[in-house]
Design a protein around this motif. Structure first.
Motif, mmCIF file in Angstrom:
data_model
loop_
_atom_site.group_PDB
_atom_site.id
_atom_site.type_symbol
_atom_site.label_atom_id
_atom_site.label_comp_id
_atom_site.label_asym_id
_atom_site.label_seq_id
_atom_site.Cartn_x
_atom_site.Cartn_y
_atom_site.Cartn_z
ATOM 1 N N THR A 100 -11.905 1.419 2.249
ATOM 2 C CA THR A 100 -11.541 2.051 0.845
ATOM 3 C C THR A 100 -13.425 2.243 0.315
ATOM 4 O OG1 THR A 100 -11.237 0.046 -0.686
ATOM 5 C CG2 THR A 100 -9.218 1.104 0.702
ATOM 6 N N ILE A 119 1.160 -0.791 0.243
ATOM 7 C CA ILE A 119 -0.426 0.000 -0.040
ATOM 8 C C ILE A 119 0.994 1.437 -0.499
ATOM 9 C CG2 ILE A 119 -1.123 1.443 1.371
ATOM 10 C CD1 ILE A 119 -2.849 -1.599 2.795
ATOM 11 N N ARG A 131 -11.327 8.598 0.137
ATOM 12 C CA ARG A 131 -11.579 7.195 -0.560
ATOM 13 C C ARG A 131 -11.178 6.226 0.316
ATOM 14 N NH1 ARG A 131 -13.901 7.775 -6.120
ATOM 15 N NH2 ARG A 131 -13.072 5.864 -6.089
ATOM 16 N N ARG A 132 -9.416 6.510 0.675
ATOM 17 C CA ARG A 132 -8.642 5.634 1.432
ATOM 18 C C ARG A 132 -8.640 6.053 2.728
ATOM 19 N NH1 ARG A 132 -7.367 2.245 -2.079
ATOM 20 N NH2 ARG A 132 -5.075 1.871 -0.932
ATOM 21 N N SER A 140 -1.185 7.604 -0.728
ATOM 22 C CA SER A 140 -3.168 6.649 -1.085
ATOM 23 C C SER A 140 -3.729 7.140 -0.623
ATOM 24 C CB SER A 140 -2.926 5.818 -2.021
ATOM 25 O OG SER A 140 -2.819 4.136 -1.029
ATOM 26 N N ILE A 141 -3.710 7.664 0.589
ATOM 27 C CA ILE A 141 -4.376 7.487 2.783
ATOM 28 C C ILE A 141 -4.968 8.912 2.074
ATOM 29 C CG2 ILE A 141 -4.752 7.467 5.148
ATOM 30 C CD1 ILE A 141 -3.897 4.627 3.135
ATOM 31 N N LEU A 146 -7.097 -0.422 6.466
ATOM 32 C CA LEU A 146 -7.317 0.179 5.729
ATOM 33 C C LEU A 146 -8.897 0.200 4.702
ATOM 34 C CD1 LEU A 146 -6.761 2.263 3.758
ATOM 35 C CD2 LEU A 146 -5.931 0.190 1.646
ATOM 36 N N ASP A 156 -14.941 0.825 -2.300
ATOM 37 C CA ASP A 156 -15.356 -0.309 -3.191
ATOM 38 C C ASP A 156 -16.385 -0.027 -4.699
ATOM 39 O OD1 ASP A 156 -18.016 -0.499 -2.362
ATOM 40 O OD2 ASP A 156 -17.802 -2.470 -1.087
ATOM 41 N N ILE A 180 -16.430 7.934 3.499
ATOM 42 C CA ILE A 180 -16.117 7.548 2.070
ATOM 43 C C ILE A 180 -17.352 7.735 1.195
ATOM 44 C CG2 ILE A 180 -16.092 5.235 0.760
ATOM 45 C CD1 ILE A 180 -14.039 4.544 3.091
#
Length: 335
Positions: free
Chosen positions: A169, A69, A134-135, A73-74, A167, A171, A128
């Motif tokens: 996310t 990961i 998103r993450r 991206s977090i 994590l 989907d 989210i």
């Protein structure tokens, strides 16, 4: 848009406190007695210079490394802890920097114990599904052993330190985290409390928590737990909460492939399993090697269940936490 649990990992400190160690300190408690009462063989203990942020960072790094990961991206970090390094700044800010998360990411602490993982997942889902993130990285981290008076064997046998990273996310489809249910009974705040070390003396709401009242020399924090009260509270609220979660999910008990509850102690979990009528092979217990790690027990159990092949993709699971607060929460998720 829906939220799902994408990956889970955890970290435990190197130092270990075994039942043999405890039995040497308290000869009246044999190794067999401790094991029988708690279901715990070993607890991991944070070092003198090892704190919740250190455990949280290690858990996050384990997740990133083992699941490939990218920290960049977090876009949101939630840290659940009741043993923060400092009153301020928040532990989440320290963890954000150490993990190399982007400065554009949100980061906040939540102060909850045994139900904290459920609350963290609920907040992640809200972020989210409302389009704010998103993450989301949800980290639970506690060093309860620093609160425990060394002479209080009743809690030394139970609690261990640890951290877990999850994590959550988007989907891109229907939500796989559903039927979230919460509960709070602050009248029970006195049942599990650290009376010393904060800005207010806890003996004001729980006189029995005072170290002198327990014939202990104060260690500065002196965590106090009314075991029978916590046990009775659990038996009172968990069955009804399970029913409420199932109703929200439009499911029956038999539709749930695996139940993963807060790993308080083996005796309590077995009592709950029998009371609910859940078959043993669908009720996961994993605390022998880590003890009660408070907010991290559920994600640690999830990671262990996945690694041992008990938890497989597509399974419908019920997660339920309960304890200090008094507070509880549960949900259904598709793995």
């Amino acid at each position: 848009m829906g939220a799902r649990i994408a990956a889970v990992d955890y970290f435990l400190p190197d130092e270990v406190l075994t039942n043999e160690d405890l039995s040497r300190e308290f000869p009246e408690w044999s190794v067999e007695k401790i094991s029988a009462k708690t279901g715990i063989d070993r607890r991991h203990i944070s070092g003198p210079d090892e704190f919740s942020s250190d455990l949280a960072i290690a858990a996050g790094r384990a997740l990133f490394a083992n699941r490939d990961i990218d920290p960049q991206s977090i876009d949101y970090l939630i840290v659940c802890t009741q043993s923060p390094d400092y009153y301020l700044p928040s532990t989440a800010c320290i963890v954000q920097d150490a993990l190399g998360l982007p400065t554009s990411a949100g980061a906040t602490d939540i102060t909850l114990g045994c139900s904290g993982y459920i609350y963290g997942l609920g907040l992640a889902k809200g972020l989210i599904e409302s389009g704010q993130a998103r993450r989301v990285l949800v980290i639970t981290a506690d060093t309860y052993t620093k609160f425990i008076n060394p002479a209080d064997k009743s809690v030394r046998t139970i609690f261990g330190d640890g951290a877990a990273a999850t994590l959550v996310t988007d989907d891109g489809d229907a939500a796989s985290i559903t039927a979230i249910t919460y509960g709070t009974d602050g009248a029970g705040a006195k049942s599990l409390i650290v009376p010393n070390g904060g800005l207010r003396r806890g003996a004001g709401i729980q006189p029995k928590a005072d170290a002198a009242a327990r014939e202990l020399d104060s260690s500065g924090y002196d965590l106090y737990m009314d075991g029978p009260d916590i046990f009775n509270f659990t038996l009172r609220v968990v069955p009804g909460t399970v029913e409420e979660i199932l109703a929200k999910a439009g499911a029956e008990l038999g539709d749930i492939d695996l139940f993963v509850f807060h790993q308080a102690n083996a005796f309590m979990l077995e009592h709950l399993r029998k009371k609910l009528g859940v078959p043993a092979d669908r009720f996961f217990v994993s605390l022998a090697e880590s003890g009660n790690t408070v907010s991290s027990t559920i994600p640690i159990a999830l990671a262990d269940a996945e690694r041992t092949g008990v938890l497989k993709p597509g399974m419908k699971i019920m997660l339920l936490g309960f304890g200090v607060g008094l507070s509880w929460g549960g949900l259904v998720a598709t793995w």
